[in-house]
Design a protein around this motif. Structure first.
Motif, short mmCIF file in Angstrom:
data_model
loop_
_atom_site.label_atom_id
_atom_site.label_comp_id
_atom_site.label_asym_id
_atom_site.label_seq_id
_atom_site.Cartn_x
_atom_site.Cartn_y
_atom_site.Cartn_z
N TYR A 46 -3.60 -1.28 -1.57
CA TYR A 46 -4.28 -0.32 -0.69
C TYR A 46 -3.69 1.07 -0.88
O TYR A 46 -2.51 1.22 -1.21
CB TYR A 46 -4.11 -0.67 0.79
N TRP A 69 -3.73 4.34 1.93
CA TRP A 69 -4.15 4.78 3.26
C TRP A 69 -4.05 6.31 3.34
O TRP A 69 -3.06 6.89 2.91
CB TRP A 69 -3.25 4.18 4.35
N PHE A 79 0.87 5.28 1.57
CA PHE A 79 0.35 5.92 2.77
C PHE A 79 0.51 7.44 2.66
O PHE A 79 1.59 7.92 2.32
CB PHE A 79 1.12 5.41 3.99
N SER A 107 0.84 -1.20 0.00
CA SER A 107 0.00 0.00 0.00
C SER A 107 0.87 1.25 0.00
O SER A 107 2.07 1.20 0.29
CB SER A 107 -0.92 0.01 1.23
N GLY A 129 -7.99 2.76 2.37
CA GLY A 129 -7.78 2.66 3.81
C GLY A 129 -8.05 4.01 4.48
O GLY A 129 -7.27 4.94 4.34
N GLY A 177 -7.59 5.55 7.28
CA GLY A 177 -6.84 5.26 8.49
C GLY A 177 -5.84 6.35 8.83
O GLY A 177 -4.96 6.65 8.05
#
Length: 592
Positions: free
Chosen positions: A44, A46, A9, A7, A79, A81
């Motif tokens: 993903y 995030w 971020f 992923s 995500g 998050g």
């Protein structure tokens, strides 16, 4: 091996100095990067939720950003998050609504990451006490997951959240709800994630061999009787977050990515440690340039030609509680170096690697090149037997997950007959927010507040004005049989069997009036239903005796239960352990 996922971020970092339109470019560039990540095979993306963390994170509304990303991608999971769960930051109902809406617009691609926040800027900014934030996180997460699955949500009454029953819509695409995660920066939080049956999103920069112990402890706890899921599904996953920059030439990768990696670590320590900060005036970037070496982020300590990547560097410093730092290197290097580093994390049992490319002064075009290179030169080495590995993991954990879910309290049913009532619900919310007197005084205060709401529901308004300073005789005349019938009938209708804990029997209320015969009312509870009638109970489990005037004063709030108890103006007989439960039993649904 081949189970590990990948992923990218986003903190949306923007070091000073700021130019006009720079935040606009930051967001638009990030959306372009996510399109590439989706196309080349990342699993993903995030995006965090942070507030007031200048330069470190300009990402205060990730649900908006991820909604935009959902319309520019096809397969990558989104995500969210982390979402900060203290109710002062985000009301749990709004969180449930936003997560479900994002799940709908993305066609079921949301992962729900949660957290409680640790920075003073955020906690102080929203008035959240540090000592109680963990409890608020747990309470809100329990409520939110019930909002996803209960139709309608049966209400909440804790010291952190008061909410009446409502059908929280929309519901998410994924059933029972999107996978749950929690942000972790300490070993203890990894344990918390395991005990709650949710994924661990780890921000501790640790070497793969150290991560192996954390992963082992996580899965041991998740498979034990200590695991009581916070939601209605278990998400067994551990993710490690690292800075990343990729190029075929190691020195070029370092030149393009090391300042961003170091600024990420430095700014994290700045906001999560005890560094002074003046809003709108402190330049984190200037502080970074001036003190980076002294804080363990020595640019000269990073050089090419050292072979295998050492994640945090040989010199270590403590920048923030629980976060190991040093001359942070992360996954900055060639495809072969990064591949070898991932292999070590994979061997340690890590389930997902989350890479931070957009950090510090890292340039958009370099990030795009690194994503493309990862897709062609690294990712294909980890896709063999992925489905087979994941199926084996699911089979290995199936029995433990089934046992854990059996320990979770199931969704609740709202008793029939509950109707939205603004006045009553506001009174209940205010009552719960107040500091309650202890013991029996609290019980009678509950009865007083709830019954005042019930009386308003029956159309008897202006009670406080009616009571005033009137005498017992005047009040006795005003609170006659018809008014009493309205009160006790409404109490019976508001009975909640879920908080009666199986009680069946009769409750007697004896009201005296000057110069008259006492008026006696009974509420009988049988088969999870309550009925009120005029007259004495055959065998009262609990009997309450007071004057009609004092009972009316209780309803109006012009006298206190403690005063009536101390002066003997109200008496109780029978099973006194029932008294503390009266408020909840006749106050509408109250789950805990």
């Amino acid at each position: 091996m081949g189970r590990i996922r990948f992923s990218i971020f986003y903190e949306h970092q923007l070091p000073r100095p700021w130019d006009q339109g720079q935040e606009l470019r930051l967001y638009q560039d990030a959306l372009d990067q996510i399109e590439i990540a989706d196309r080349v095979g990342f699993d993903y993306v995030w995006a965090v939720e942070h507030h007031y963390l200048e330069e470190y994170s300009h990402s205060s509304a990730p649900e908006v950003f991820l909604a935009a990303a959902s319309q520019r991608t096809e397969r990558i999971r989104l995500g969210h998050g982390i979402v900060q769960l203290p109710p002062a930051v985000n009301h749990p109902a709004r969180v449930a609504e936003r997560i479900a809406s994002l799940d709908l617009v993305s066609n079921g691609r949301v992962d729900f990451g949660t957290g409680e926040s640790s920075s003073s800027a955020e906690l102080g900014g929203f008035g959240v006490k540090r000592a109680g934030k963990r409890e608020q996180w747990q309470d809100s997460l329990d409520a939110i997951t019930r909002m996803f699955v209960e139709e309608p949500f049966a209400g909440w009454a804790s010291k952190h959240l008061q909410m009446p029953p409502r059908n929280v819509v929309p519901k998410p695409v994924q059933k029972p709800h999107p996978p749950l995660w929690v942000a972790c920066s300490r070993r203890e939080t990894i344990h918390l994630a395991a005990r709650n049956g949710i994924g661990a999103l780890s921000f501790s920069f640790i070497e793969p061999e150290a991560a192996a112990k954390w992963v082992s402890e996580y899965y041991r706890l998740l498979g034990s009787e200590e695991c009581v899921p916070a939601g209605f599904a278990v998400n067994p996953n551990v993710t490690v977050v690292l800075p990343m920059m990729l190029h075929h030439d190691e020195l070029t990768a370092i030149e393009r990515g090391i300042d961003g990696a170091h600024f990420f670590g430095f700014a994290l320590a700045h906001y999560y440690g005890n560094t002074p900060h003046d809003p709108g005036r402190t330049s984190v970037w200037d502080e970074f340039v001036r003190t980076r070496s002294a804080k363990g982020f020595d640019r000269d300590a990073i050089s090419a030609g050292e072979g295998a990547l050492d994640v945090v560097g040989r010199a270590r410093a403590s920048g923030a509680p629980g976060i190991g730092m040093g001359s942070l290197r992360g996954a900055i290097g060639t495809p072969d170096q990064v591949t070898e580093l991932i292999r070590r994390y994979e061997a340690a049992g890590v389930d997902q690697m989350a890479f931070v490319l957009q950090s510090g002064p890292n340039r958009h075009e370099h990030i795009c090149e690194a994503l493309e290179l990862f897709g062609t030169s690294v990712l294909p080495r980890f896709t063999d037997k992925r489905e087979e590995e994941e199926a084996a993991k699911a089979a290995r954990l199936a029995r433990a997950i089934e046992a854990a879910l059996a320990r979770r309290k199931p969704p609740r049913d709202l008793p029939a007959g509950y109707r939205i009532d603004e006045d009553a619900e506001i009174v209940r919310a205010r009552r719960t927010r107040r500091s309650r007197p202890a013991g029996l005084g609290a019980t009678l205060a509950d009865v007083r507040s709830e019954t005042r709401a019930i009386v308003r529901r029956q159309g008897l308004r202006g009670l406080a004005g009616l009571v005033g300073n009137r005498s017992d005789a005047e009040l006795g005349r005003r609170f006659g049989p018809l008014a009493q019938r309205a009160v006790f009938t409404a109490m019976a209708r508001s009975f909640d069997p879920q908080v009666a804990h199986g009680f069946e029997g009769e409750l007697e209320f004896r009201l005296t009036r000057p110069g008259g015969v006492p008026s006696v009312w009974t509420i009988e509870i049988r088969d999870r239903r309550a009925q009120a009638h005029h007259g004495s109970a055959r065998e009262p489990a609990l009997a309450v005796a007071t004057s009609a005037a004092d009972y009316l004063r209780l309803l109006a709030g012009s006298t206190s239960p403690a005063k009536l108890l101390m002066t003997g103006a109200i008496t109780l007989s029978g099973d006194l352990e029932l008294a503390p439960r009266l408020g909840e039993m006749f106050g509408g649904p109250s789950p805990y």
